[in-house]
Design a protein around this motif. Sequence first.
Motif, mmCIF file in Angstrom:
data_model
loop_
_atom_site.group_PDB
_atom_site.id
_atom_site.type_symbol
_atom_site.label_atom_id
_atom_site.label_comp_id
_atom_site.label_asym_id
_atom_site.label_seq_id
_atom_site.Cartn_x
_atom_site.Cartn_y
_atom_site.Cartn_z
ATOM 1 N N VAL A 1 42.685 42.599 48.408
ATOM 2 C CA VAL A 1 42.934 42.206 47.018
ATOM 3 C C VAL A 1 43.710 43.310 46.296
ATOM 4 C CG1 VAL A 1 41.832 41.764 44.789
ATOM 5 C CG2 VAL A 1 40.940 40.658 46.860
ATOM 6 N N GLY A 2 43.271 44.550 46.475
ATOM 7 C CA GLY A 2 43.945 45.673 45.822
ATOM 8 C C GLY A 2 45.397 45.803 46.215
ATOM 9 N N ARG A 3 45.690 45.645 47.533
ATOM 10 C CA ARG A 3 47.074 45.781 47.978
ATOM 11 C C ARG A 3 47.932 44.622 47.475
ATOM 12 N NH1 ARG A 3 44.365 49.294 49.043
ATOM 13 N NH2 ARG A 3 45.056 49.612 46.903
ATOM 14 N N LEU A 4 47.372 43.416 47.435
ATOM 15 C CA LEU A 4 48.137 42.269 46.930
ATOM 16 C C LEU A 4 48.491 42.466 45.452
ATOM 17 C CD1 LEU A 4 46.132 39.442 48.705
ATOM 18 C CD2 LEU A 4 48.579 39.921 49.037
ATOM 19 N N ALA B 1 46.778 37.132 45.528
ATOM 20 C CA ALA B 1 45.614 37.937 45.147
ATOM 21 C C ALA B 1 44.521 37.045 44.578
ATOM 22 C CB ALA B 1 46.008 39.002 44.131
ATOM 23 N N LEU B 2 44.903 36.069 43.734
ATOM 24 C CA LEU B 2 43.914 35.156 43.172
ATOM 25 C C LEU B 2 43.213 34.377 44.279
ATOM 26 C CD1 LEU B 2 42.513 33.715 40.844
ATOM 27 C CD2 LEU B 2 44.485 32.164 40.708
ATOM 28 N N ALA B 3 43.985 33.894 45.251
ATOM 29 C CA ALA B 3 43.377 33.156 46.369
ATOM 30 C C ALA B 3 42.419 34.056 47.156
ATOM 31 C CB ALA B 3 44.467 32.611 47.288
ATOM 32 N N ALA B 4 42.801 35.329 47.335
ATOM 33 C CA ALA B 4 41.941 36.263 48.072
ATOM 34 C C ALA B 4 40.650 36.545 47.308
ATOM 35 C CB ALA B 4 42.693 37.566 48.342
ATOM 36 N N ILE B 5 40.740 36.658 45.958
ATOM 37 C CA ILE B 5 39.532 36.883 45.150
ATOM 38 C C ILE B 5 38.634 35.657 45.200
ATOM 39 C CG2 ILE B 5 38.634 37.401 42.853
ATOM 40 C CD1 ILE B 5 41.326 38.779 42.243
ATOM 41 N N GLU B 6 39.227 34.473 45.108
ATOM 42 C CA GLU B 6 38.433 33.234 45.169
ATOM 43 C C GLU B 6 37.708 33.135 46.505
ATOM 44 O OE1 GLU B 6 40.921 30.227 42.223
ATOM 45 O OE2 GLU B 6 41.489 30.382 44.350
ATOM 46 N N HIS B 7 38.399 33.482 47.573
ATOM 47 C CA HIS B 7 37.761 33.440 48.888
ATOM 48 C C HIS B 7 36.638 34.470 48.967
ATOM 49 C CE1 HIS B 7 37.207 33.037 53.186
ATOM 50 N NE2 HIS B 7 37.373 34.347 53.319
ATOM 51 N N TYR B 8 36.890 35.651 48.432
ATOM 52 C CA TYR B 8 35.865 36.702 48.457
ATOM 53 C C TYR B 8 34.608 36.235 47.724
ATOM 54 C CZ TYR B 8 33.444 41.105 47.747
ATOM 55 O OH TYR B 8 32.481 42.091 47.733
ATOM 56 N N VAL B 9 34.770 35.689 46.540
ATOM 57 C CA VAL B 9 33.615 35.259 45.747
ATOM 58 C C VAL B 9 32.898 34.095 46.422
ATOM 59 C CG1 VAL B 9 32.911 34.278 43.522
ATOM 60 C CG2 VAL B 9 34.544 36.169 43.600
ATOM 61 N N ASP B 10 33.633 33.276 47.148
ATOM 62 C CA ASP B 10 32.985 32.199 47.907
ATOM 63 C C ASP B 10 32.074 32.758 48.992
ATOM 64 O OD1 ASP B 10 32.692 29.357 48.853
ATOM 65 O OD2 ASP B 10 33.682 30.192 50.615
#
Length: 520
Positions: free
Chosen positions: A479-482, A491-500
Motif C-alpha cells: 500500500v505504501g509503495r503504491l 492503492a485503494l484496491a490494496a487497502i480494501e483487500h487488506y481490510v477484508d
Amino acid sequence: MGRSISVAVPDVLPNGSMPAQVSNERLNRHFDIFSQDGKVYQSEFATGSDANEIFRDTREVRWFIGSGINGYGPVVERDHYLFQGPVSFYTKPGQWGASPGYEYADLGFNRPILPGCMFCHSGRTSVVEGANGEYGDPVFHEASIGCENCHGPGAAHIAAMSKPGMMPASTAIVNPSRLTPYMADNVCMACHQTGDVRVLKPGKSYADVRPGKPLDNVLSILLIPPTREHPPDADHVEHYYSMMLSKCYRASGGKLSCITCHDPHVQPTRAEAPAYFAKKCMTCHTNQSCKIPLEQRLKQTPANDCAGCHMPKRDIQVISHSSATNHRILARPDEPFPEETFKQTTASLPDLVDLDPAPEAKNAPLPKLTLLEAYGTLSTDHPEYTEAYLKLLSELEQSMPDSVLVQAGAGRRELQSRNYAAAEDHLRRAVKLGPPRATTYADLAEALNQQGRKQEALDALNQAYALDPFNPQIQKARVGRLIDLKQYREALAAIEHYVDVFPQDEFMRQMLARARQQPL
C-alpha cells in the motif's frame, strides 16, 4: 492420538457448547460460536460506544485440533492456507476461551499454522515447503495421527515384503519395543519434546522423519542451558527432557524410555490411570519402596497413586485451563535438580544443549547452517545470541557463500545497519540461489525503497505478496509503495483487500475510510 484432529462438525463438541459468546473487554473484541447447516462457525466483531458493530468477520471452522482431553482448537482455511481460530473450547471448565497466543493480542483469523505444528497434530499433510502456512489439495493425506507416524511407511514395507524371499530389516515395519531406548524415544521426541528451538537440518523437511531412524538426521532440538537461577521447570511438551532429569532415568543407565510406562495403543480412563501407572512403577519398585505405609496409601483417594504423588499435574502456562504431567518423577516436591542439569553443554556446543544427538555424535558439532538458524531464531527473544549469530554469519559468508540462508541473513544484517546497497547485493544473490522466500523479497523491497527505487521496490513486494498473500506487513508495505508511486486506484484496491483480510486493524480501517473520500 487417533483423535488428534477431526472435521469440524457440531457433534464433535460436547452438548451445550454452542451457541456461545466470548468477550475480551480490554481489547473490545467479541466472538460468537455457532453451528449452521451442519457446519461450525466463529465470528469476531467489535462495537462502538453506541453499541453498533464496527466490523464483523465470520469464518467457517474446517477442523478441530485436539482429542478433547484438554480441549479443541479451531482451524480455518482460506485459499489452501491454514490459520488458527481465535477461541478454543476447553474441556476442564467446559467453556470457550482465548486460543493459545490470543490471550493478550487480537490476531483475528490470521495466525498461520506452520508445518511443524501440523506434523505433530495430524497424520500426513500436503505441506508446501517454504510457504507460511500453505498446504496442498487435499490438505491432509491422513487427518489424525495414524499407524505410520510411529511404525514407518506401510507402502515401503508392502513393496519390500512382496519380493519373493526378501525380508530386509531396513524396510520392515518398525516396532518401537524392539528398538534401543534411544531410538524408541526418538519416535516420541519428534512431537513430545520442544526445547527452546527446533531446527531442521539443511535440505530436510518434517516429511523426512522416519521411525527407526535417528531423529538427529532430520531435526535438532536445542535448549538454552539451564542455570540454578532459571532451572528447566516447564512441563508443556518437555516430557523427554524432564524424564532424563529424573532419578529413575539416571539410575536405569538410560534404559528407561517413554514406552516403559506408556503404551500408545492404550489410554486408561481417569479412574483407571492411578492403578495402571502404579503397576508400571512396580516393575522397578515395590510397595516397600515408598516411605508412606501401604495401609495409609490405600485409604487415600485415589488409592496408592504413585504418579499422583511423584508426577503431579501442573497448569500449562501457555495454554489456559490445561495441565500436563511433570515427568521428572520427584521423590518429594522440593527435590533439587540433579547436578547434571547444569553441566549439559559440550566443548563443540558451549552455549546450547542438544537434546537429540545420535549416540555416536554426542560430542560432534552441529552443522553450521543448523546452528546459524538456531542462533537467528533465538536472538529474537534472547538477544544474548545475537553476537554469536553475527559472528557465525560472517564466517559462513567466506566458507558457504552459495547458501541462501547465509545470503539472506547477510542481506538483513546490512539492511539493519542501513547499508542498503550491500543489502541489495546479498538479497539478490539469495533470490537467485532460491528457492524464493517471501521474507527475502520483502527485505529486498525495503533495501530498494531506501535507495529511492520505488517501482523496483513495488516489484519485489509483489513477488513477496505472491509467496505469502496473508502477511499483513507485506500487504501494508505494498500500500505504501503504491501511494508513493501515485497509483491511487491500485492503492485503494490494496487497502480494501487488506481490510477484508484483516478487519480488526483499526488504523487501516480508518485509512480506507479516508481513501474512499478522496478523488482518484
